[in-house]
Design a protein around this motif. Sequence first.
Motif, PDB file in Angstrom:
ATOM      1  N   THR A  41       0.857  -1.109   0.257  1.00 29.66           N
ATOM      2  CA  THR A  41      -0.127  -0.047   0.138  1.00 29.66           C
ATOM      3  C   THR A  41       0.996   1.352   0.107  1.00 29.66           C
ATOM      4  N   ILE A  42       1.884   1.365   0.750  1.00 26.40           N
ATOM      5  CA  ILE A  42       2.782   2.248   0.971  1.00 26.40           C
ATOM      6  C   ILE A  42       3.408   2.470  -0.430  1.00 26.40           C
ATOM      7  N   ALA A  43       3.979   1.407  -0.868  1.00 25.03           N
ATOM      8  CA  ALA A  43       4.760   1.582  -2.383  1.00 25.03           C
ATOM      9  C   ALA A  43       3.797   2.188  -3.341  1.00 25.03           C
ATOM     10  N   THR A  44       2.719   1.669  -3.364  1.00 22.18           N
ATOM     11  CA  THR A  44       1.787   2.385  -4.219  1.00 22.18           C
ATOM     12  C   THR A  44       1.440   3.775  -4.122  1.00 22.18           C
ATOM     13  N   ARG A  45       1.438   4.145  -2.889  1.00 21.92           N
ATOM     14  CA  ARG A  45       1.112   5.525  -2.614  1.00 21.92           C
ATOM     15  C   ARG A  45       2.385   6.394  -3.116  1.00 21.92           C
ATOM     16  N   LEU A  46       3.672   5.578  -2.773  1.00 25.57           N
ATOM     17  CA  LEU A  46       4.757   6.237  -3.284  1.00 25.57           C
ATOM     18  C   LEU A  46       5.005   6.412  -4.731  1.00 25.57           C
ATOM     19  N   GLU A  47       4.341   5.508  -5.620  1.00 23.44           N
ATOM     20  CA  GLU A  47       4.280   5.506  -7.135  1.00 23.44           C
ATOM     21  C   GLU A  47       3.523   6.671  -7.306  1.00 23.44           C
ATOM     22  N   ARG A  48       2.434   7.066  -6.568  1.00 20.27           N
ATOM     23  CA  ARG A  48       1.426   8.296  -7.020  1.00 20.27           C
ATOM     24  C   ARG A  48       2.191   9.492  -6.672  1.00 20.27           C
ATOM     25  N   ILE A  49       2.856   9.495  -5.533  1.00 18.78           N
ATOM     26  CA  ILE A  49       3.505  10.787  -5.224  1.00 18.78           C
ATOM     27  C   ILE A  49       4.706  11.039  -6.083  1.00 18.78           C
ATOM     28  N   LEU A  50       5.310  10.101  -6.555  1.00 18.04           N
ATOM     29  CA  LEU A  50       6.411  10.286  -7.656  1.00 18.04           C
ATOM     30  C   LEU A  50       5.839  10.819  -8.790  1.00 18.04           C
ATOM     31  N   ASN A  51       4.628  10.269  -9.215  1.00 16.53           N
ATOM     32  CA  ASN A  51       4.041  10.879 -10.494  1.00 16.53           C
ATOM     33  C   ASN A  51       3.562  12.081 -10.291  1.00 16.53           C
ATOM     34  N   LYS A  52       2.859  12.519  -9.308  1.00 18.78           N
ATOM     35  CA  LYS A  52       2.367  13.846  -8.996  1.00 18.78           C
ATOM     36  C   LYS A  52       3.264  14.842  -8.878  1.00 18.78           C
ATOM     37  N   LEU A  53       4.503  14.475  -8.146  1.00 22.16           N
ATOM     38  CA  LEU A  53       5.762  15.545  -8.261  1.00 22.16           C
ATOM     39  C   LEU A  53       6.721  15.371  -9.479  1.00 22.16           C
ATOM     40  N   ASN A  54       6.536  14.541 -10.347  1.00 22.28           N
ATOM     41  CA  ASN A  54       7.301  14.546 -11.381  1.00 22.28           C
ATOM     42  C   ASN A  54       8.762  14.037 -10.890  1.00 22.28           C
ATOM     43  N   ALA A  55       8.874  13.221  -9.942  1.00 17.96           N
ATOM     44  CA  ALA A  55      10.174  12.868  -9.327  1.00 17.96           C
ATOM     45  C   ALA A  55      10.592  11.154  -9.726  1.00 17.96           C
ATOM     46  N   SER A  56      11.788  11.191  -9.734  1.00 21.97           N
ATOM     47  CA  SER A  56      12.500   9.567  -9.969  1.00 21.97           C
ATOM     48  C   SER A  56      12.437   8.884  -8.593  1.00 21.97           C
ATOM     49  N   THR A  57      12.713   9.567  -7.440  1.00 20.33           N
ATOM     50  CA  THR A  57      13.124   8.775  -6.368  1.00 20.33           C
ATOM     51  C   THR A  57      12.362   9.604  -5.268  1.00 20.33           C
ATOM     52  N   ARG A  58      12.350   8.740  -4.270  1.00 19.82           N
ATOM     53  CA  ARG A  58      11.729   9.120  -2.906  1.00 19.82           C
ATOM     54  C   ARG A  58      12.291  10.333  -2.382  1.00 19.82           C
ATOM     55  N   THR A  59      13.867  10.472  -2.306  1.00 15.98           N
ATOM     56  CA  THR A  59      14.399  11.521  -1.993  1.00 15.98           C
ATOM     57  C   THR A  59      13.980  12.767  -2.922  1.00 15.98           C
ATOM     58  N   GLU A  60      13.997  12.680  -4.033  1.00 12.43           N
ATOM     59  CA  GLU A  60      13.769  13.792  -5.073  1.00 12.43           C
ATOM     60  C   GLU A  60      12.374  14.208  -4.781  1.00 12.43           C
ATOM     61  N   ALA A  61      11.536  13.339  -4.173  1.00 18.23           N
ATOM     62  CA  ALA A  61      10.079  13.940  -4.020  1.00 18.23           C
ATOM     63  C   ALA A  61      10.020  14.657  -2.822  1.00 18.23           C
ATOM     64  N   VAL A  62      10.807  14.265  -1.712  1.00 15.75           N
ATOM     65  CA  VAL A  62      10.698  15.022  -0.674  1.00 15.75           C
ATOM     66  C   VAL A  62      11.148  16.357  -0.747  1.00 15.75           C
ATOM     67  N   ALA A  63      12.446  16.402  -1.565  1.00 12.70           N
ATOM     68  CA  ALA A  63      13.167  17.766  -2.158  1.00 12.70           C
ATOM     69  C   ALA A  63      12.306  18.413  -2.693  1.00 12.70           C
ATOM     70  N   VAL A  64      11.875  18.170  -3.930  1.00 16.29           N
ATOM     71  CA  VAL A  64      10.708  19.040  -4.514  1.00 16.29           C
ATOM     72  C   VAL A  64       9.687  19.601  -3.782  1.00 16.29           C
ATOM     73  N   PHE A  65       8.961  18.759  -2.896  1.00 18.20           N
ATOM     74  CA  PHE A  65       8.008  19.282  -2.301  1.00 18.20           C
ATOM     75  C   PHE A  65       8.655  20.490  -1.273  1.00 18.20           C
ATOM     76  N   VAL A  66       9.592  20.092  -0.788  1.00 13.34           N
ATOM     77  CA  VAL A  66      10.157  21.323   0.267  1.00 13.34           C
ATOM     78  C   VAL A  66      10.660  22.462  -0.480  1.00 13.34           C
ATOM     79  N   ARG A  67      11.235  22.300  -1.619  1.00 16.00           N
ATOM     80  CA  ARG A  67      11.621  23.379  -2.440  1.00 16.00           C
ATOM     81  C   ARG A  67      10.200  24.329  -3.005  1.00 16.00           C
ATOM     82  N   ARG A  68       9.459  23.421  -3.694  1.00 16.56           N
ATOM     83  CA  ARG A  68       8.301  24.167  -4.025  1.00 16.56           C
ATOM     84  C   ARG A  68       7.422  24.978  -2.860  1.00 16.56           C
ATOM     85  N   TYR A  69       7.369  24.145  -1.791  1.00 14.06           N
ATOM     86  CA  TYR A  69       6.406  24.693  -0.818  1.00 14.06           C
ATOM     87  C   TYR A  69       6.771  25.078   0.477  1.00 14.06           C
ATOM     88  N   GLY A  70       7.990  24.923   0.746  1.00 13.38           N
ATOM     89  CA  GLY A  70       8.744  25.103   1.931  1.00 13.38           C
ATOM     90  C   GLY A  70       9.141  26.717   2.234  1.00 13.38           C
TER      91      GLY A  70
END
Length: 76
Positions: free
Chosen positions: A47-76
């Motif tokens: 379930t978490i892996a599927t959620r992470l796939e959705r997050i990566l797609n929504k943030l246009n990120a390749s890795t979980r680390t990139e997803a966190v960085a993109v989110f913080v950079r855009r909205y931090g």
Amino acid sequence: VSLDRQWMGCKSAPMKLTEKERSTLEQLAAGKRDMDIAAGEGVKPHTIATRLERILNKLNASTRTEAVAVFVRRYG
């Protein structure tokens, strides 16, 4: 810094992450593994892996680390 607070302060949110997706990002930022997140929510790791796939797609990120960085950079 809580990613949830950062999200709530955002005036425009084109990626529309769900509350669970935001929570997952916050836990990833804290260094938790999929299994740890799943156990804390009472769901299967898949379930978490599927959620992470959705997050990566929504943030246009390749890795979980990139997803966190993109989110913080855009909205931090």
